[in-house]
Enzyme design. Structure first.
Site, PDB file in Angstrom:
ATOM      1  N   GLY A   1       0.817  -1.213   0.000  1.00  0.00           N
ATOM      2  CA  GLY A   1       0.000   0.000   0.000  1.00  0.00           C
ATOM      3  C   GLY A   1       0.849   1.261   0.000  1.00  0.00           C
TER       4      GLY A   1
ATOM      5  CB  SER B   1      -1.288   9.645  -1.396  1.00  0.00           C
ATOM      6  OG  SER B   1      -0.987  10.706  -0.520  1.00  0.00           O
TER       7      SER B   1
ATOM      8  CB  SER C   1       1.791  -7.805  -0.422  1.00  0.00           C
ATOM      9  OG  SER C   1       0.805  -7.815  -1.442  1.00  0.00           O
TER      10      SER C   1
ATOM     11  CB  ALA D   1      -2.362   1.724  -3.207  1.00  0.00           C
TER      12      ALA D   1
ATOM     13  CB  CYS E   1      -2.668  12.062   7.727  1.00  0.00           C
ATOM     14  SG  CYS E   1      -4.223  11.700   6.889  1.00  0.00           S
TER      15      CYS E   1
ATOM     16  NE  ARG F   1      -3.671  -6.140  -3.200  1.00  0.00           N
ATOM     17  CZ  ARG F   1      -3.386  -4.876  -3.499  1.00  0.00           C
ATOM     18  NH1 ARG F   1      -3.772  -4.371  -4.649  1.00  0.00           N
ATOM     19  NH2 ARG F   1      -2.727  -4.114  -2.648  1.00  0.00           N
TER      20      ARG F   1
ATOM     21  CG  ASN G   1      -1.023  12.192   2.858  1.00  0.00           C
ATOM     22  OD1 ASN G   1      -0.523  13.069   2.152  1.00  0.00           O
ATOM     23  ND2 ASN G   1      -1.413  11.026   2.355  1.00  0.00           N
TER      24      ASN G   1
HETATM   25  N1  LIG Z   1      -2.747   6.981   3.218  1.00  0.00           N
HETATM   26  C1  LIG Z   1      -2.536   7.799   4.232  1.00  0.00           C
HETATM   27  O1  LIG Z   1      -2.295   9.001   4.049  1.00  0.00           O
HETATM   28  C2  LIG Z   1      -2.525   7.272   5.636  1.00  0.00           C
HETATM   29  C3  LIG Z   1      -1.962   8.084   6.641  1.00  0.00           C
HETATM   30  C4  LIG Z   1      -1.945   7.604   7.954  1.00  0.00           C
HETATM   31  C5  LIG Z   1      -2.475   6.348   8.237  1.00  0.00           C
HETATM   32  N2  LIG Z   1      -3.021   5.600   7.251  1.00  0.00           N
HETATM   33  C6  LIG Z   1      -3.549   4.277   7.611  1.00  0.00           C
HETATM   34  O2  LIG Z   1      -2.619   3.311   7.152  1.00  0.00           O
HETATM   35  C7  LIG Z   1      -3.306   2.146   6.734  1.00  0.00           C
HETATM   36  C8  LIG Z   1      -2.883   1.819   5.298  1.00  0.00           C
HETATM   37  O3  LIG Z   1      -3.273   2.909   4.473  1.00  0.00           O
HETATM   38  P1  LIG Z   1      -2.868   2.985   2.935  1.00  0.00           P
HETATM   39  O4  LIG Z   1      -3.287   4.314   2.482  1.00  0.00           O
HETATM   40  O5  LIG Z   1      -1.471   2.564   2.771  1.00  0.00           O
HETATM   41  O6  LIG Z   1      -3.840   1.871   2.330  1.00  0.00           O
HETATM   42  P2  LIG Z   1      -3.617   0.995   0.992  1.00  0.00           P
HETATM   43  O7  LIG Z   1      -2.732   1.741   0.072  1.00  0.00           O
HETATM   44  O8  LIG Z   1      -4.963   0.605   0.543  1.00  0.00           O
HETATM   45  O9  LIG Z   1      -2.826  -0.286   1.508  1.00  0.00           O
HETATM   46  C9  LIG Z   1      -3.365  -1.217   2.410  1.00  0.00           C
HETATM   47  C10 LIG Z   1      -2.657  -2.564   2.203  1.00  0.00           C
HETATM   48  O10 LIG Z   1      -3.170  -3.502   3.162  1.00  0.00           O
HETATM   49  C11 LIG Z   1      -3.237  -4.799   2.572  1.00  0.00           C
HETATM   50  N3  LIG Z   1      -4.436  -5.474   3.120  1.00  0.00           N
HETATM   51  C12 LIG Z   1      -5.721  -5.305   2.720  1.00  0.00           C
HETATM   52  N4  LIG Z   1      -6.542  -6.067   3.493  1.00  0.00           N
HETATM   53  C13 LIG Z   1      -5.751  -6.726   4.367  1.00  0.00           C
HETATM   54  C14 LIG Z   1      -5.991  -7.656   5.409  1.00  0.00           C
HETATM   55  N5  LIG Z   1      -7.241  -8.046   5.730  1.00  0.00           N
HETATM   56  N6  LIG Z   1      -4.938  -8.136   6.112  1.00  0.00           N
HETATM   57  C15 LIG Z   1      -3.669  -7.746   5.823  1.00  0.00           C
HETATM   58  N7  LIG Z   1      -3.373  -6.856   4.848  1.00  0.00           N
HETATM   59  C16 LIG Z   1      -4.405  -6.341   4.135  1.00  0.00           C
HETATM   60  C17 LIG Z   1      -3.291  -4.607   1.086  1.00  0.00           C
HETATM   61  O11 LIG Z   1      -2.306  -5.425   0.475  1.00  0.00           O
HETATM   62  P3  LIG Z   1      -2.557  -6.950   0.040  1.00  0.00           P
HETATM   63  O12 LIG Z   1      -4.005  -7.038  -0.324  1.00  0.00           O
HETATM   64  O13 LIG Z   1      -1.667  -7.231  -1.090  1.00  0.00           O
HETATM   65  O14 LIG Z   1      -2.193  -7.758   1.260  1.00  0.00           O
HETATM   66  C18 LIG Z   1      -2.917  -3.147   0.833  1.00  0.00           C
HETATM   67  O15 LIG Z   1      -1.763  -2.998   0.060  1.00  0.00           O
HETATM   68  C19 LIG Z   1      -4.816   2.432   6.867  1.00  0.00           C
HETATM   69  O16 LIG Z   1      -5.293   1.851   8.041  1.00  0.00           O
HETATM   70  C20 LIG Z   1      -4.865   3.947   6.928  1.00  0.00           C
HETATM   71  O17 LIG Z   1      -5.945   4.403   7.711  1.00  0.00           O
HETATM   72  C21 LIG Z   1      -3.035   6.037   5.951  1.00  0.00           C
END
Ligand SMILES: NC(=O)c1ccc[n+]([C@@H]2O[C@H](COP(=O)([O-])OP(=O)(O)OC[C@H]3O[C@@H](n4cnc5c(N)ncnc54)[C@H](OP(=O)(O)O)[C@@H]3O)[C@@H](O)[C@H]2O)c1
Ligand SMILES: [Zn+2]
Lengths: 339, 54
Positions: A11, A176, A34, A180, A147, A36, A306
């Site tokens: 992600g 972002s 991961s 992803a 964030c 996937r 973020n």
């Molecule tokens: N984006 C931001 O700005 C930000 C900032 C602070 C905090 N966060 C937090 O950080 C976390 C990740 O955010 P992101 O933006 O990086 O999301 P993302 O890009 O959608 O990535 C999440 C990843 O988690 C994996 N995943 C999905 N379901 C899963 C499961 N049941 N068990 C284990 N892995 C799983 C997926 O990979 P696979 O399916 O390949 O395993 C995916 O690549 C979220 O909780 C979000 O609230 C995000």
């Protein structure tokens, strides 16, 4: 050297964690989890890491030995899998929303689901070095805030004794922030050029800010054109007798020795107030304010990347504190200008 | 050292500073005019507003 695993490594937050940790002098990344992309090269998904690492993604079951695990999954997955990760590591740094709130009822209200590991809710130390540095030095369970919550909290906490009990916060975020795997709503055709008010009321991060600052918070969140970046603009009422100098003094004294918070409230210059654009890739949160003597209104402003101070960078800062390393290890990139 | 009249940050004034010289405050970035020496007195120099919303 410590061995580190990143879960959710494909992600956006996972990729940013890998970028920071692969370059970190005291860390060896032993697993990038991961489902996937298991078996595929990490630099296929995160091309900025070409020649930085030969790592391949692995399934969760292949992860055995590590000192620290970072959880960057969608919320819900961290609490569901928490026993597995606490059982195999010395330290868990969770970046999801699962352990950010203390109260199960508040959690249920904001996440619209019940908590599956409520006994651990109070055990996680909030990953805000500026508020909890001493506790973080010994913390084996860390919950990194959202964030917009980091930005809002850092722009209010130093002045919480100088303001009334309510804060109205307007937050803007780049795409972002949606991750992803955000789906159709995040298509360029829909998102480009939009200023989408996706949470006019009741955004989850308002509960976090209220918890950390101790004021009632209402929040509006808008998606804007940027890829990276968060900006919060917060309106509060100063208590009688509080003037611009008192506010400036409170911010200045609180953040004087902070490595990643800068007071930006200039009366001159091109970037007078916090601006996320120049913070891309850096771990800074810039905090500023404007005081209107005529109306008695106080506006605070904060900006950050973020994926950095709003997520992965803040998490690595917490790791550095826990390990007794210099706090800016692996985090010294100052940002780009022009960009 | 002398205090900025706008933000109370300390502004360092060199020994060779002269009357009516303009110095910049590192805190609020206001331009300040030295209106008196020994002791140093600083006054806010007029600023130009930025407006992007017309
Ligand atoms: N984006 C931001 O700005 C930000 C900032 C602070 C905090 N966060 C937090 O950080 C976390 C990740 O955010 P992101 O933006 O990086 O999301 P993302 O890009 O959608 O990535 C999440 C990843 O988690 C994996 N995943 C999905 N379901 C899963 C499961 N049941 N068990 C284990 N892995 C799983 C997926 O990979 P696979 O399916 O390949 O395993 C995916 O690549 C979220 O909780 C979000 O609230 C995000
Ligand atoms: Zn000043």
């Amino acid at each position: 050297m410590i061995r580190v695993a990143v879960v959710g490594a494909a992600g956006f937050i996972g990729g940013e964690l890998l970028r920071l940790l692969v370059g970190h002098p005291e860390v060896e990344v032993t697993a990038a989890v991961s489902s996937r992309f298991a078996g595929k090269r990490v630099d296929g998904v995160h091309p900025n890491l070409r020649s930085a690492t030969d790592l391949t993604f692995c399934p969760a079951d292949d992860v055995d030995e590590y000192d620290t695990v970072f959880l960057a999954t969608p919320h819900g997955a961290a609490m569901a899998q928490i026993e597995r990760w606490t059982g195999h590591s010395k330290q868990v740094i969770d970046l999801t929303g699962d352990f950010r709130l203390e109260d199960t009822e508040v959690f249920q209200r904001y996440y619209r689901s019940s908590h599956v590991a409520p006994h651990l809710l109070g055990e996680f130390v909030p990953g805000i070095p500026e508020l909890h540095r001493e506790r973080l030095r010994g913390a084996d369970l860390v919950s990194v805030p959202g964030c917009m919550a980091v930005a809002g909290t850092l722009s209010l906490h130093p002045i919480r004794d100088l303001i009334g009990p309510e804060a109205h916060l307007d937050a803007r975020t780049g795409s972002s922030g949606s991750g992803a795997t955000a789906g159709e709503d995040n298509l360029h055709a829909f998102r480009s050029g939009a200023m989408r008010v996706f949470a006019p009321t009741g955004h989850r991060h308002e509960a976090e800010i209220a918890r950390h600052v101790g004021v009632r918070v209402t929040m509006t969140a808008t998606g804007v054109e940027a890829v990276r970046g968060v900006q919060t603009v917060c309106h509060v009422t100063p208590k009688p007798g509080v003037d611009e100098k008192a506010v400036r003094r409170a911010f200045r004294e609180r953040y004087r020795d902070e490595p990643f918070v800068r007071l930006v409230a200039q009366h001159r210059g091109r970037y007078r107030y916090p601006e996320p654009k120049i913070l891309s890739g850096s771990n800074f949160c810039d905090v500023g304010f404007a005081f209107d003597e005529d109306t008695g209104r106080l506006t605070t402003i904060a900006a950050l990347d973020n994926l950095m101070k709003g997520g992965a960078g803040n998490a690595v800062q917490c790791l550095n504190i826990r390990m007794g390393w210099p706090e800016n290890l692996g985090l010294s990139f100052p940002g780009l200008h022009p960009v | 050292m002398s205090d900025c009249p706008q933000c109370t940050d300390e502004v360092s004034i060199s020994d060779s500073a002269r009357l009516n010289e303009i110095v910049e405050c590192a805190g609020c970035r206001n331009e300040l005019e030295i209106v008196a020496l020994s002791p140093t007195v600083l006054a806010l120099a007029p600023e130009i507003e930025e407006d992007w919303g017309e």
